[in-house]
Motif scaffolding. Structure first.
Motif, PDB file in Angstrom:
ATOM      1  N   GLU A  35       0.830  -1.207   0.000  1.00  0.00           N
ATOM      2  CA  GLU A  35       0.000   0.000   0.000  1.00  0.00           C
ATOM      3  C   GLU A  35       0.860   1.251   0.000  1.00  0.00           C
ATOM      4  OE1 GLU A  35      -3.280   0.190   2.757  1.00  0.00           O
ATOM      5  OE2 GLU A  35      -3.607  -1.972   2.586  1.00  0.00           O
ATOM      6  N   ASP A  36       1.975   1.225   0.747  1.00  0.00           N
ATOM      7  CA  ASP A  36       2.890   2.364   0.787  1.00  0.00           C
ATOM      8  C   ASP A  36       3.510   2.611  -0.590  1.00  0.00           C
ATOM      9  OD1 ASP A  36       4.478   4.438   2.193  1.00  0.00           O
ATOM     10  OD2 ASP A  36       6.157   3.100   1.679  1.00  0.00           O
ATOM     11  N   ALA A  37       3.924   1.546  -1.257  1.00  0.00           N
ATOM     12  CA  ALA A  37       4.519   1.687  -2.589  1.00  0.00           C
ATOM     13  C   ALA A  37       3.492   2.226  -3.581  1.00  0.00           C
ATOM     14  CB  ALA A  37       5.091   0.357  -3.070  1.00  0.00           C
ATOM     15  N   MET A  38       2.237   1.762  -3.483  1.00  0.00           N
ATOM     16  CA  MET A  38       1.181   2.263  -4.372  1.00  0.00           C
ATOM     17  C   MET A  38       0.930   3.740  -4.101  1.00  0.00           C
ATOM     18  SD  MET A  38      -0.949   2.015  -6.817  1.00  0.00           S
ATOM     19  CE  MET A  38      -1.475   0.380  -7.254  1.00  0.00           C
ATOM     20  N   ALA A  39       0.904   4.146  -2.837  1.00  0.00           N
ATOM     21  CA  ALA A  39       0.694   5.554  -2.494  1.00  0.00           C
ATOM     22  C   ALA A  39       1.823   6.419  -3.058  1.00  0.00           C
ATOM     23  CB  ALA A  39       0.596   5.726  -0.979  1.00  0.00           C
ATOM     24  N   ARG A  40       3.069   5.928  -2.972  1.00  0.00           N
ATOM     25  CA  ARG A  40       4.195   6.691  -3.519  1.00  0.00           C
ATOM     26  C   ARG A  40       4.116   6.757  -5.037  1.00  0.00           C
ATOM     27  NH1 ARG A  40       8.972   3.935  -2.235  1.00  0.00           N
ATOM     28  NH2 ARG A  40       7.802   2.268  -1.264  1.00  0.00           N
ATOM     29  N   PHE A  41       3.691   5.673  -5.682  1.00  0.00           N
ATOM     30  CA  PHE A  41       3.542   5.667  -7.139  1.00  0.00           C
ATOM     31  C   PHE A  41       2.467   6.655  -7.574  1.00  0.00           C
ATOM     32  CE2 PHE A  41       1.490   3.975 -10.989  1.00  0.00           C
ATOM     33  CZ  PHE A  41       2.547   4.128 -11.860  1.00  0.00           C
ATOM     34  N   ILE A  42       1.336   6.664  -6.870  1.00  0.00           N
ATOM     35  CA  ILE A  42       0.249   7.592  -7.196  1.00  0.00           C
ATOM     36  C   ILE A  42       0.717   9.033  -7.024  1.00  0.00           C
ATOM     37  CG2 ILE A  42      -2.003   8.441  -6.392  1.00  0.00           C
ATOM     38  CD1 ILE A  42      -2.792   5.481  -6.010  1.00  0.00           C
TER      39      ILE A  42
ATOM     40  N   GLY B 212       2.282  14.098  -9.678  1.00  0.00           N
ATOM     41  CA  GLY B 212       3.254  15.154  -9.958  1.00  0.00           C
ATOM     42  C   GLY B 212       3.588  15.238 -11.426  1.00  0.00           C
ATOM     43  N   GLN B 213       3.759  14.097 -12.066  1.00  0.00           N
ATOM     44  CA  GLN B 213       4.065  14.094 -13.498  1.00  0.00           C
ATOM     45  C   GLN B 213       2.894  14.613 -14.320  1.00  0.00           C
ATOM     46  OE1 GLN B 213       6.902  13.462 -15.295  1.00  0.00           O
ATOM     47  NE2 GLN B 213       7.798  13.614 -13.259  1.00  0.00           N
ATOM     48  N   LEU B 214       1.676  14.259 -13.929  1.00  0.00           N
ATOM     49  CA  LEU B 214       0.501  14.696 -14.682  1.00  0.00           C
ATOM     50  C   LEU B 214       0.265  16.193 -14.528  1.00  0.00           C
ATOM     51  CD1 LEU B 214      -1.867  11.714 -13.906  1.00  0.00           C
ATOM     52  CD2 LEU B 214      -0.739  12.206 -16.081  1.00  0.00           C
ATOM     53  N   SER B 215       0.584  16.750 -13.359  1.00  0.00           N
ATOM     54  CA  SER B 215       0.327  18.171 -13.134  1.00  0.00           C
ATOM     55  C   SER B 215       1.453  19.061 -13.639  1.00  0.00           C
ATOM     56  CB  SER B 215       0.088  18.441 -11.646  1.00  0.00           C
ATOM     57  OG  SER B 215       1.250  18.160 -10.887  1.00  0.00           O
ATOM     58  N   ASP B 216       2.695  18.653 -13.464  1.00  0.00           N
ATOM     59  CA  ASP B 216       3.815  19.538 -13.794  1.00  0.00           C
ATOM     60  C   ASP B 216       4.832  18.931 -14.759  1.00  0.00           C
ATOM     61  OD1 ASP B 216       2.964  21.627 -12.152  1.00  0.00           O
ATOM     62  OD2 ASP B 216       3.864  20.702 -10.395  1.00  0.00           O
ATOM     63  N   GLY B 217       4.828  17.652 -14.941  1.00  0.00           N
ATOM     64  CA  GLY B 217       5.848  17.001 -15.758  1.00  0.00           C
ATOM     65  C   GLY B 217       5.377  16.773 -17.170  1.00  0.00           C
ATOM     66  N   TRP B 218       5.393  15.514 -17.584  1.00  0.00           N
ATOM     67  CA  TRP B 218       5.028  15.213 -18.972  1.00  0.00           C
ATOM     68  C   TRP B 218       3.569  15.500 -19.244  1.00  0.00           C
ATOM     69  CZ3 TRP B 218       1.608  11.276 -18.452  1.00  0.00           C
ATOM     70  CH2 TRP B 218       1.830  10.313 -17.462  1.00  0.00           C
TER      71      TRP B 218
ATOM     72  N   ASN C  68      -6.594  19.789 -27.208  1.00  0.00           N
ATOM     73  CA  ASN C  68      -5.475  19.476 -26.332  1.00  0.00           C
ATOM     74  C   ASN C  68      -5.992  18.569 -25.229  1.00  0.00           C
ATOM     75  OD1 ASN C  68      -6.797  21.512 -24.866  1.00  0.00           O
ATOM     76  ND2 ASN C  68      -4.924  22.150 -23.883  1.00  0.00           N
ATOM     77  N   ILE C  69      -5.110  17.810 -24.637  1.00  0.00           N
ATOM     78  CA  ILE C  69      -5.474  16.786 -23.669  1.00  0.00           C
ATOM     79  C   ILE C  69      -4.859  17.136 -22.323  1.00  0.00           C
ATOM     80  CG2 ILE C  69      -5.244  14.348 -23.076  1.00  0.00           C
ATOM     81  CD1 ILE C  69      -5.031  13.816 -26.101  1.00  0.00           C
ATOM     82  N   SER C  70      -5.645  17.010 -21.281  1.00  0.00           N
ATOM     83  CA  SER C  70      -5.139  17.198 -19.929  1.00  0.00           C
ATOM     84  C   SER C  70      -5.546  15.990 -19.093  1.00  0.00           C
ATOM     85  CB  SER C  70      -5.712  18.464 -19.306  1.00  0.00           C
ATOM     86  OG  SER C  70      -5.274  18.577 -17.973  1.00  0.00           O
ATOM     87  N   PHE C  71      -4.583  15.419 -18.393  1.00  0.00           N
ATOM     88  CA  PHE C  71      -4.864  14.304 -17.508  1.00  0.00           C
ATOM     89  C   PHE C  71      -4.947  14.746 -16.052  1.00  0.00           C
ATOM     90  CE2 PHE C  71      -3.042  12.115 -21.164  1.00  0.00           C
ATOM     91  CZ  PHE C  71      -3.943  11.100 -21.329  1.00  0.00           C
ATOM     92  N   TRP C  72      -4.960  16.052 -15.789  1.00  0.00           N
ATOM     93  CA  TRP C  72      -4.942  16.537 -14.407  1.00  0.00           C
ATOM     94  C   TRP C  72      -5.699  17.840 -14.302  1.00  0.00           C
ATOM     95  CZ3 TRP C  72      -3.231  20.833 -11.693  1.00  0.00           C
ATOM     96  CH2 TRP C  72      -3.113  20.673 -10.313  1.00  0.00           C
TER      97      TRP C  72
END
Length: 91
Positions: A22-29, A34-40, A57-61
């Motif tokens: 669960e901790d690893a999934m939370a870190r992945f999410i 972060g990537q969806l909002s500011d990265g790729w 245009n497409i936005s995932f966030w």
């Protein structure tokens, strides 16, 4: 992109070898958010794609309360709960 429950949905697919805690999934999410909002994701937002209907245009966030990033099972369960609530109110 997939159509799930009649909605066009952005999908991130990962392949996990072994168990994901669960901790690893939370870190992945958190990483994906972060990537969806500011990265790729932001980079993709700034590029317009030509379609037969015009440019899009497409936005995932977004910063709204209705945005969420969930494991597929949790996402699909949310549709089941929504349908059950909706059906309960019908006469």
């Amino acid at each position: 992109m997939e159509v799930i429950g009649g909605e066009l949905t952005g999908v991130i697919t990962i392949k996990v070898i072994g168990d994901l805690s669960e901790d690893a999934m939370a870190r992945f999410i958190k990483y994906c958010s972060g990537q969806l909002s500011d990265g790729w994701g932001e980079s993709l937002e700034q590029k317009y794609l030509k379609t037969d209907a015009g440019e899009i245009n497409i936005s995932f966030w977004n910063s709204g309360d209705d945005w969420q990033l969930l494991p597929k099972k949790d996402y699909l369960d949310s549709f089941t709960r929504s349908e059950e609530i909706g059906m309960g109110g019908q006469s």
